[in-house]
Design an enzyme around this catalytic site. Structure first.
Site, mmCIF file in Angstrom:
data_model
loop_
_atom_site.group_PDB
_atom_site.id
_atom_site.type_symbol
_atom_site.label_atom_id
_atom_site.label_comp_id
_atom_site.label_asym_id
_atom_site.label_seq_id
_atom_site.Cartn_x
_atom_site.Cartn_y
_atom_site.Cartn_z
ATOM 1 N N ASP A 67 1.032 64.354 -18.944
ATOM 2 C CA ASP A 67 1.873 65.018 -19.940
ATOM 3 C C ASP A 67 2.038 64.189 -21.206
ATOM 4 O OD1 ASP A 67 3.454 63.093 -18.649
ATOM 5 O OD2 ASP A 67 4.606 64.578 -17.551
ATOM 6 N N ASN A 137 14.632 65.838 -9.380
ATOM 7 C CA ASN A 137 14.734 67.293 -9.177
ATOM 8 C C ASN A 137 13.453 67.890 -8.581
ATOM 9 O OD1 ASN A 137 12.948 67.217 -11.290
ATOM 10 N ND2 ASN A 137 14.202 68.371 -12.739
ATOM 11 N N HIS A 139 10.361 67.545 -9.775
ATOM 12 C CA HIS A 139 9.282 67.886 -10.702
ATOM 13 C C HIS A 139 8.086 66.940 -10.538
ATOM 14 C CE1 HIS A 139 10.851 65.271 -14.330
ATOM 15 N NE2 HIS A 139 10.107 64.554 -13.524
ATOM 16 N N GLU A 144 8.935 71.497 -14.278
ATOM 17 C CA GLU A 144 10.323 71.502 -13.836
ATOM 18 C C GLU A 144 10.534 72.579 -12.767
ATOM 19 O OE1 GLU A 144 11.920 69.038 -14.638
ATOM 20 O OE2 GLU A 144 12.228 68.705 -16.765
#
Ligand code: PGA
Length: 268
Positions: A67, A137, A139, A144
């Site tokens: 990313d 979380n 990801h 996400e």
């Protein structure tokens, strides 16, 4: 999933570096999928050490990062390009022209950039080994929770939690991008091998959900249950909520015997 539980952060980094060493020695023109974040920093330090003592040669390798912030200048010290140069590329003999990030600078079209990144990965023969961290979380990359499990490289809005987790990297009053380009979950699942690292108690819940929860977009990393060759490298704290820890430790010993005979990778 092959779950490997080691004592501490340093052992996670050393173990991950051994996988990369074996891959590159077996396939000098390997295509690596790389990650940013605090977890891979220690791995990159180990890779630099191995390069300096002549155990690793990156001359023919290619890399694709997961990313990059949307609209960020590659020269900005907050860019993932800068992170990769500083933590790895500036210290090894990789050809920087063969290191790619999913960039989308001001004025560029994110859809076109995403498609071009996917095409470039394919053109290079696909990713041999994708390195991953995991968010608290669940990801992977910047996919996400509720990202499509079929997603490809695209623009993504970051969650408040991710922005908070990453805010430590930005100074007060400094602009923190809220959008990023990220490989999709399907892009990650296309890699021949995936090596996910997690350390620290704050990752324990995400690891448990990833390994033993339902495959669900609410925990993007759970999609890795559908991948044939996933190595999950954990320190004790990140593994602390897993059931079956004894089994994983025992299986790791057995796997070690097999890999001594046949090597860690069977696909190359
Ligand atoms: P971290 O990030 O290595 O900084 O914990 C992991 C991730 O968000 O993928």
């Amino acid at each position: 999933m092959q779950i490997i539980i080691v004592d501490n952060v340093q052992h996670v980094a050393e173990n991950a570096a051994d996988w990369i060493e074996e891959l590159i020695n077996k396939k000098p023109n390997a295509v690596l999928g790389l990650a940013t974040g605090s977890t891979p920093i220690y791995l990159y330090q180990e890779l630099v050490k191995k390069y300096k003592i002549g155990k690793l040669n990156f001359a023919n390798t290619t890399s694709f990062n997961l990313d990059e912030y949307f609209g960020i200048d590659a020269h900005s010290i907050q860019s993932y390009r800068h992170f990769m140069n500083k933590n790895l590329f500036d210290h090894i003999n990789i050809d920087k022209a063969k290191t790619f990030l999913p960039t989308c600078e001001q004025g560029e079209n994110p859809r076109k950039q995403g498609l071009a990144y996917e095409a470039k990965i394919k053109h290079c023969g696909g990713i041999d080994l994708q390195i991953l961290g995991i968010g608290a979380n669940g990801h992977i990359g910047f996919n996400e929770p509720t990202s499509s499990l079929a997603s490809r490289t695209r623009i993504k809005t970051l969650t408040k939690q991710t922005l908070k987790d990453n805010s430590r990297l930005f100074k007060e009053n400094e602009f923190q991008p809220t959008l990023a380009m990220t490989m999709g979950i399907a892009t990650i699942l296309d890699a021949k091998y995936v090596l996910l690292m997690a350390t620290g108690e704050h990752k324990a819940k995400a690891i448990k959900t990833m390994v033993t929860g339902a495959v669900s977009a609410i925990c993007p990393a759970s999609a890795l249950q559908m991948h044939e060759n996933v190595i999950v490298l954990l320190d004790k704290a990140a593994a602390s909520e897993l059931d079956n820890q004894e089994y994983y430790l025992w299986a790791d010993k057995e796997n070690h015997k097999i890999s001594q005979q046949f090597g860690l990778f069977h696909k190359f």
